[in-house]
Design an enzyme around this catalytic site. Sequence first.
Site, PDB file in Angstrom:
ATOM      1  N   HIS A 136       0.803  -1.221   0.000  1.00 27.28           N
ATOM      2  CA  HIS A 136       0.000   0.000   0.000  1.00 27.28           C
ATOM      3  C   HIS A 136       0.838   1.274   0.000  1.00 27.28           C
ATOM      4  O   HIS A 136       0.453   2.281  -0.594  1.00 27.28           O
ATOM      5  CB  HIS A 136      -0.956  -0.016   1.196  1.00 27.28           C
ATOM      6  CG  HIS A 136      -1.983  -1.101   1.101  1.00 27.28           C
ATOM      7  ND1 HIS A 136      -1.989  -2.188   1.934  1.00 27.28           N
ATOM      8  CD2 HIS A 136      -2.992  -1.298   0.231  1.00 27.28           C
ATOM      9  CE1 HIS A 136      -2.986  -2.989   1.592  1.00 27.28           C
ATOM     10  NE2 HIS A 136      -3.598  -2.477   0.565  1.00 27.28           N
ATOM     11  N   ARG A 190     -15.001   3.711  -3.922  1.00 28.02           N
ATOM     12  CA  ARG A 190     -14.971   2.444  -3.192  1.00 28.02           C
ATOM     13  C   ARG A 190     -15.159   2.737  -1.706  1.00 28.02           C
ATOM     14  O   ARG A 190     -14.471   3.583  -1.144  1.00 28.02           O
ATOM     15  CB  ARG A 190     -13.639   1.727  -3.403  1.00 28.02           C
ATOM     16  CG  ARG A 190     -13.572   0.355  -2.744  1.00 28.02           C
ATOM     17  CD  ARG A 190     -12.261  -0.356  -3.028  1.00 28.02           C
ATOM     18  NE  ARG A 190     -11.123   0.270  -2.367  1.00 28.02           N
ATOM     19  CZ  ARG A 190      -9.852  -0.105  -2.534  1.00 28.02           C
ATOM     20  NH1 ARG A 190      -9.568  -1.084  -3.379  1.00 28.02           N
ATOM     21  NH2 ARG A 190      -8.873   0.506  -1.901  1.00 28.02           N
ATOM     22  N   ASN A 230      -4.957  -6.787  -7.880  1.00 29.52           N
ATOM     23  CA  ASN A 230      -3.904  -6.996  -6.872  1.00 29.52           C
ATOM     24  C   ASN A 230      -4.305  -8.084  -5.876  1.00 29.52           C
ATOM     25  O   ASN A 230      -3.574  -9.053  -5.644  1.00 29.52           O
ATOM     26  CB  ASN A 230      -3.615  -5.692  -6.120  1.00 29.52           C
ATOM     27  CG  ASN A 230      -3.003  -4.636  -7.008  1.00 29.52           C
ATOM     28  OD1 ASN A 230      -2.584  -4.916  -8.119  1.00 29.52           O
ATOM     29  ND2 ASN A 230      -2.957  -3.415  -6.530  1.00 29.52           N
ATOM     30  N   CYS A 257      -9.136  -2.597 -12.179  1.00 30.73           N
ATOM     31  CA  CYS A 257      -8.327  -1.676 -11.368  1.00 30.73           C
ATOM     32  C   CYS A 257      -7.195  -2.485 -10.753  1.00 30.73           C
ATOM     33  O   CYS A 257      -7.431  -3.524 -10.158  1.00 30.73           O
ATOM     34  CB  CYS A 257      -9.153  -1.068 -10.243  1.00 30.73           C
ATOM     35  SG  CYS A 257     -10.749  -0.405 -10.750  1.00 30.73           S
TER      36      CYS A 257
END
Length: 757
Positions: A367, A510, A632, A680
């Site tokens: 992240h 999101r 991911n 994404c």
Amino acid sequence: MRGAYGGPRVLLRRLREVMAEPVTAQERLDRIVVLIANNMVAEVCSVYVLRGGGDLELFATEGLNRTAVHATMMRKGEGLVGLVADEAEPVNLSDAQSHPSFAYKPETGEEIYHSFLGVPILRSGNTLGVLVVQNKSHRTYSDEEIEALQTTAMVIAEMIASGELGGPEDPSLAGRRPSHAEGQPLSEGLGLGHVVLHEPRVVIKKLIAEDSAAELKRLEDALASLRTSLDKLIDQSEVARAGEHRDVLEAFRMFANDRGWGRRMQEAVLTGLTAEAAVERVQSDTRARMQRQTDPYLRERLHDLDDLANRLLRELVSPGKGMTAELTQLPENAIVVARSMGPAALLDYDRTRLRGLVLEEGSASSHVVIVARALGIAAVGQIANATGLVEGGDAIIVDGVSGDVHIRPTADVERSYIDKVRFRARKQEQYRALRDKPSKTKDGAEVALMLNAGLLVDLPHIVETGAAGIGLFRTELQFMVASSMPRTAAQQQLYRAVLDAADGKPVTFRTLDVGGDKILPYMRNEPEENPALGWRAIRLGLDRPALLRTQIRALLNAAGGRDLRIMFPMVASVSEFDEARALVRREHARLVRHGHPLPSSLQLGVMIEVPSLLFQLDEILARADFVSVGSNDLMQFLFAVDRGNARVSTRFDPLSPGFLRALQRIAQKAGETGTPVTLCGEIGSRPLEAMALIGVGYRSLSMSPASIGPVKAALLDVDAAELAAFVEPLLARSDGAHSIRAELKAFAAKRGLQVEP
């Protein structure tokens, strides 16, 4: 020696006097070797300093031919001096000339000396040189003499590291010489600037003690305070329960209570060092030994010991405040160097001055790296001992394309990278020239290129890149950088600003994806053995409906009169989506009852990132207005690979046939039901991978701002139908191929396609 520890104390007292004399660094070093020789009744004392390229240069001597100073050179690993430098361990011999590593240097006149004691000159675990004493007689030096020489070497290490010996015009000394390391490229870009240590090393200003008894008391008090603070940390309710995390913390506490660790520091104090210098001395020796271990477990324990030593140093410098750290004032072009860090920590830095990030750990999908890409800064990971290789303020170059890191670069290297920066700038100009061109393949297939975003700093990129919208807005970043829970009004203000910046282009918000490794500092965290598979994202939101409801209310209010797209992360079953959708409908009905402005349209979607949804596609596509693929996490879960674990994060290629088949199935099913689908994730951010996605049927990709230009340049030159025909048989073959990357590269090269950013 005059009794145990008597000699070292006298030596250090006289060293303190020499260090205070107003003489040049070379004169000071010449006096130090005389002082050591006299104190240790040695006929020879010599200092060898590591130069650039790994050569050891004789810098000062008492006893050898003075004409050999600055003339005698040895390679690292050559001779006994080279052996000491290579092994970072003392070598103590009664007959040096019979040792297989002995190398004769006729200009020194050392052939008449038999006994040899050499110790490495260490700083932060790095070898800067070698300190040697020799005698004509055959003798083995005592432990006290070894200790005295090691302690003296620490003082010399500070002289070398400061650049005092060579001066600013001579950067080739080991402590200041240019250095190059190769790591894993994490975020594209080139960063030229100066080092800022994320956890600044405590600067030890005083090495030699005036009162050893007082220093010993300071050390013992700091150790007791450190152990007490660790006991409180480990026994508090949040981490007290059993589990793997508890075992790790108990091992950490065991290191802190290790008698051997404490005894070695006490012995170093008794030789005449200050408490701080003793901690640094013991840890530098430990680091030098453990960096040469091949056992990965032992090497990882080095991080624990480094952490303990840093905590203890802070306890000594600021009693009672040992766990606190001050944020460093950033230079104009800051390159942050850290072992590891979270995304919120990176955002604490002034982003207008931040140019790059270097990590000892970190992977492409962690992240903090995602945030680095959003900020547009170069990042490189997997740089072993990165924090030990640099000093705050060092010049540094970070190449986020190749993974190279240049520390204290030479003028030639710096000029080369300045040229590269200019070349990239020209390339960016070429990409900007494509901004207003329709995003279509050669055969007319439209591919929407969207932005991944999460911060206000991302919003200008919509116009700059010509993006079709924001395919993923990570709402959790606002929560992660705040010191307390953002109120509804603050959330609403951010969401409205995002919609304003999009200016009518679609934005997919999101909902909160927190939990797991994204911890909110103001929320109580229950440690989990497998946080990525635990209480996070939609699971947390449904169990804490007030939290999710507050966010939904802010989104609905912010979108009054405009289109609103809300997506739920980490959905593992259709029932979870049904429950979340019902919550949104209740909030929507509440707005209607109170007469608030309503969104002109409301679409609810799902992020497909949990493999269980691959077997519920018919059901979820019948309910959702749109879907997004979180590549991911989907890849992480499909391959059972922790994307934050550098040992396994690169083990599997996203262009593997198995993973591409899974992505193709989602695209095909969505096409059959007419459900819009966007991918994404990092796989869509690279031109070659984007080509593969177009080949398996994706027509909407969301990526970091810096990736839109390179991906667009590639897709404008590709024929989508030809690409699909090429990829299909590669996915159908049964030879167990690890990846189709090589074949896809050959396809691109044959057609002159630009797939390198």
